[in-house]
Design a protein around this motif. Structure first.
Motif, PDB file in Angstrom:
ATOM      1  N   ALA A 162      42.527  33.720  29.260  1.00  0.00           N
ATOM      2  CA  ALA A 162      41.893  33.356  30.437  1.00  0.00           C
ATOM      3  C   ALA A 162      39.638  33.761  31.172  1.00  0.00           C
ATOM      4  O   ALA A 162      39.075  34.085  31.168  1.00  0.00           O
ATOM      5  CB  ALA A 162      42.588  32.348  31.142  1.00  0.00           C
ATOM      6  N   LEU A 163      40.892  35.425  31.118  1.00  0.00           N
ATOM      7  CA  LEU A 163      39.569  35.840  32.033  1.00  0.00           C
ATOM      8  C   LEU A 163      38.605  36.414  30.967  1.00  0.00           C
ATOM      9  O   LEU A 163      37.326  36.670  31.423  1.00  0.00           O
ATOM     10  CB  LEU A 163      40.314  37.255  32.223  1.00  0.00           C
ATOM     11  N   ILE A 164      39.221  36.566  29.359  1.00  0.00           N
ATOM     12  CA  ILE A 164      38.136  37.689  27.985  1.00  0.00           C
ATOM     13  C   ILE A 164      37.509  36.054  28.166  1.00  0.00           C
ATOM     14  O   ILE A 164      36.653  36.095  28.086  1.00  0.00           O
ATOM     15  CB  ILE A 164      39.460  37.706  27.503  1.00  0.00           C
ATOM     16  N   LEU A 165      37.829  34.645  28.512  1.00  0.00           N
ATOM     17  CA  LEU A 165      37.037  33.706  28.150  1.00  0.00           C
ATOM     18  C   LEU A 165      36.511  33.302  28.990  1.00  0.00           C
ATOM     19  O   LEU A 165      35.466  32.714  28.810  1.00  0.00           O
ATOM     20  CB  LEU A 165      37.930  32.582  27.725  1.00  0.00           C
ATOM     21  N   PHE A 166      37.066  33.653  30.324  1.00  0.00           N
ATOM     22  CA  PHE A 166      35.526  33.880  31.225  1.00  0.00           C
ATOM     23  C   PHE A 166      34.735  34.442  31.237  1.00  0.00           C
ATOM     24  O   PHE A 166      33.010  34.496  31.287  1.00  0.00           O
ATOM     25  CB  PHE A 166      36.017  33.400  32.528  1.00  0.00           C
ATOM     26  N   CYS A 167      34.933  35.730  30.419  1.00  0.00           N
ATOM     27  CA  CYS A 167      33.964  37.178  30.244  1.00  0.00           C
ATOM     28  C   CYS A 167      32.779  36.015  29.286  1.00  0.00           C
ATOM     29  O   CYS A 167      31.612  36.233  29.308  1.00  0.00           O
ATOM     30  CB  CYS A 167      33.843  38.358  29.922  1.00  0.00           C
ATOM     31  N   VAL A 168      33.494  35.173  28.295  1.00  0.00           N
ATOM     32  CA  VAL A 168      32.571  34.849  27.100  1.00  0.00           C
ATOM     33  C   VAL A 168      31.877  34.212  27.899  1.00  0.00           C
ATOM     34  O   VAL A 168      30.322  33.702  27.201  1.00  0.00           O
ATOM     35  CB  VAL A 168      33.665  34.365  26.073  1.00  0.00           C
ATOM     36  N   LEU A 169      32.265  32.997  28.091  1.00  0.00           N
ATOM     37  CA  LEU A 169      31.394  32.155  29.032  1.00  0.00           C
ATOM     38  C   LEU A 169      30.513  32.655  29.641  1.00  0.00           C
ATOM     39  O   LEU A 169      29.031  31.925  30.597  1.00  0.00           O
ATOM     40  CB  LEU A 169      32.043  31.216  29.497  1.00  0.00           C
ATOM     41  N   GLU A 190      29.157  35.512  29.758  1.00  0.00           N
ATOM     42  CA  GLU A 190      28.222  35.832  29.073  1.00  0.00           C
ATOM     43  C   GLU A 190      26.646  35.248  27.869  1.00  0.00           C
ATOM     44  O   GLU A 190      25.424  35.277  28.165  1.00  0.00           O
ATOM     45  CB  GLU A 190      28.353  36.995  28.002  1.00  0.00           C
ATOM     46  N   THR A 191      27.574  33.867  27.388  1.00  0.00           N
ATOM     47  CA  THR A 191      26.905  32.595  27.248  1.00  0.00           C
ATOM     48  C   THR A 191      25.897  32.141  28.398  1.00  0.00           C
ATOM     49  O   THR A 191      24.939  31.918  27.879  1.00  0.00           O
ATOM     50  CB  THR A 191      27.508  31.945  26.825  1.00  0.00           C
ATOM     51  N   ALA A 192      26.369  31.680  29.350  1.00  0.00           N
ATOM     52  CA  ALA A 192      25.658  31.454  30.450  1.00  0.00           C
ATOM     53  C   ALA A 192      24.220  32.611  30.769  1.00  0.00           C
ATOM     54  O   ALA A 192      22.580  32.242  30.980  1.00  0.00           O
ATOM     55  CB  ALA A 192      25.602  31.427  32.128  1.00  0.00           C
ATOM     56  N   ARG A 193      24.050  33.606  30.954  1.00  0.00           N
ATOM     57  CA  ARG A 193      23.531  35.035  31.345  1.00  0.00           C
ATOM     58  C   ARG A 193      22.188  35.222  29.654  1.00  0.00           C
ATOM     59  O   ARG A 193      21.157  34.963  30.036  1.00  0.00           O
ATOM     60  CB  ARG A 193      24.059  36.540  30.740  1.00  0.00           C
ATOM     61  N   GLU A 194      22.882  34.789  28.147  1.00  0.00           N
ATOM     62  CA  GLU A 194      21.832  34.917  27.714  1.00  0.00           C
ATOM     63  C   GLU A 194      21.088  34.053  27.485  1.00  0.00           C
ATOM     64  O   GLU A 194      19.611  33.272  27.126  1.00  0.00           O
ATOM     65  CB  GLU A 194      22.093  34.849  26.495  1.00  0.00           C
ATOM     66  N   VAL A 195      21.322  32.658  27.769  1.00  0.00           N
ATOM     67  CA  VAL A 195      20.545  31.614  27.670  1.00  0.00           C
ATOM     68  C   VAL A 195      19.856  31.406  29.597  1.00  0.00           C
ATOM     69  O   VAL A 195      18.530  30.968  29.480  1.00  0.00           O
ATOM     70  CB  VAL A 195      21.434  30.092  28.322  1.00  0.00           C
ATOM     71  N   CYS A 196      20.450  32.206  30.398  1.00  0.00           N
ATOM     72  CA  CYS A 196      19.264  32.007  31.205  1.00  0.00           C
ATOM     73  C   CYS A 196      18.509  32.476  31.143  1.00  0.00           C
ATOM     74  O   CYS A 196      17.379  32.823  31.702  1.00  0.00           O
ATOM     75  CB  CYS A 196      20.346  33.213  32.315  1.00  0.00           C
ATOM     76  N   PHE A 197      18.653  34.063  30.160  1.00  0.00           N
ATOM     77  CA  PHE A 197      17.452  35.173  29.541  1.00  0.00           C
ATOM     78  C   PHE A 197      16.107  34.510  28.943  1.00  0.00           C
ATOM     79  O   PHE A 197      15.130  34.589  28.511  1.00  0.00           O
ATOM     80  CB  PHE A 197      17.925  36.167  29.430  1.00  0.00           C
ATOM     81  N   VAL A 238      28.453  39.732  37.327  1.00  0.00           N
ATOM     82  CA  VAL A 238      29.859  39.177  36.971  1.00  0.00           C
ATOM     83  C   VAL A 238      30.764  39.439  36.012  1.00  0.00           C
ATOM     84  O   VAL A 238      32.089  39.673  35.805  1.00  0.00           O
ATOM     85  CB  VAL A 238      29.955  37.062  37.788  1.00  0.00           C
ATOM     86  N   GLU A 239      30.022  39.218  35.035  1.00  0.00           N
ATOM     87  CA  GLU A 239      31.044  39.610  34.229  1.00  0.00           C
ATOM     88  C   GLU A 239      31.319  41.247  34.014  1.00  0.00           C
ATOM     89  O   GLU A 239      32.266  41.212  33.057  1.00  0.00           O
ATOM     90  CB  GLU A 239      29.986  38.967  32.152  1.00  0.00           C
ATOM     91  N   LEU A 240      30.495  41.638  34.538  1.00  0.00           N
ATOM     92  CA  LEU A 240      31.111  43.300  35.206  1.00  0.00           C
ATOM     93  C   LEU A 240      32.394  43.391  35.546  1.00  0.00           C
ATOM     94  O   LEU A 240      33.419  43.994  34.683  1.00  0.00           O
ATOM     95  CB  LEU A 240      29.681  43.509  35.279  1.00  0.00           C
ATOM     96  N   LEU A 241      32.103  42.937  36.837  1.00  0.00           N
ATOM     97  CA  LEU A 241      33.124  43.071  37.103  1.00  0.00           C
ATOM     98  C   LEU A 241      34.547  41.846  36.557  1.00  0.00           C
ATOM     99  O   LEU A 241      35.335  43.419  36.560  1.00  0.00           O
ATOM    100  CB  LEU A 241      33.416  42.032  38.713  1.00  0.00           C
ATOM    101  N   ALA A 242      34.554  40.716  35.959  1.00  0.00           N
ATOM    102  CA  ALA A 242      35.777  40.653  35.217  1.00  0.00           C
ATOM    103  C   ALA A 242      36.250  41.859  33.550  1.00  0.00           C
ATOM    104  O   ALA A 242      37.219  41.009  33.765  1.00  0.00           O
ATOM    105  CB  ALA A 242      35.450  39.128  34.537  1.00  0.00           C
ATOM    106  N   TRP A 243      34.508  41.918  33.198  1.00  0.00           N
ATOM    107  CA  TRP A 243      35.120  42.826  32.319  1.00  0.00           C
ATOM    108  C   TRP A 243      36.296  44.487  32.491  1.00  0.00           C
ATOM    109  O   TRP A 243      37.114  44.270  31.574  1.00  0.00           O
ATOM    110  CB  TRP A 243      34.452  43.062  31.039  1.00  0.00           C
ATOM    111  N   THR A 244      36.190  44.575  33.764  1.00  0.00           N
ATOM    112  CA  THR A 244      36.431  45.725  34.014  1.00  0.00           C
ATOM    113  C   THR A 244      37.826  45.610  34.302  1.00  0.00           C
ATOM    114  O   THR A 244      38.747  46.169  33.537  1.00  0.00           O
ATOM    115  CB  THR A 244      35.731  45.994  35.229  1.00  0.00           C
TER     116      THR A 244
END
Length: 117
Positions: free
Chosen positions: A11-18, A20-27, A54-60
């Motif tokens: 679930a945390l990996i899937l959160f990281c995927v989301l 990352e997707t949100a980040r790329e959409v923003c950029f 947030v993804e960095l913290l979750a990924w760690t």
């Protein structure tokens, strides 16, 4: 570190995927203008940076518990989700070759995910 993938870690990996997707959409949204300095003044750019942090913290947290050889390939789901986000949000075209590549990435992720469970 355990050698397996638990449901909370998945679930945390899937959160990281989301995230990352949100980040790329923003950029992508911020990059609609040509000027880099203009993009840096947009709130959506800074929202993308927040998603990155947030993804960095979750990924760690994921990497504390899941082997890199399992966790990192699962992050490839971000390629799939970002393709769909581009199509839905920015009306980008997905041709047959592109769709086939997305399918193959998904199949590879499924193989890794099943191996890790």
């Amino acid at each position: 570190m355990s050698g397996s993938l638990t449901l909370p870690m998945l679930a945390l990996i899937l959160f990281c995927v989301l995230a990352e997707t949100a980040r790329e959409v923003c950029f992508k949204q911020a990059a609609s203008e040509n000027a880099l300095l203009s993009a840096l003044t947009k709130p959506v750019t800074w929202l993308g940076i927040v998603f990155w942090a947030v993804e960095l913290l979750a990924w760690t947290a994921v990497l504390e518990h899941v082997p890199l050889s399992i966790a990192f390939p699962l992050m490839a789901l971000s390629y799939v989700v970002i393709v769909f986000a581009g199509a839905l949000i920015f009306k980008e075209n997905i041709n047959l070759r592109h769709a086939t590549g997305v399918f193959l990435v998904t199949a590879g992720v499924a193989c890794v995910g099943v191996t890790g469970l």
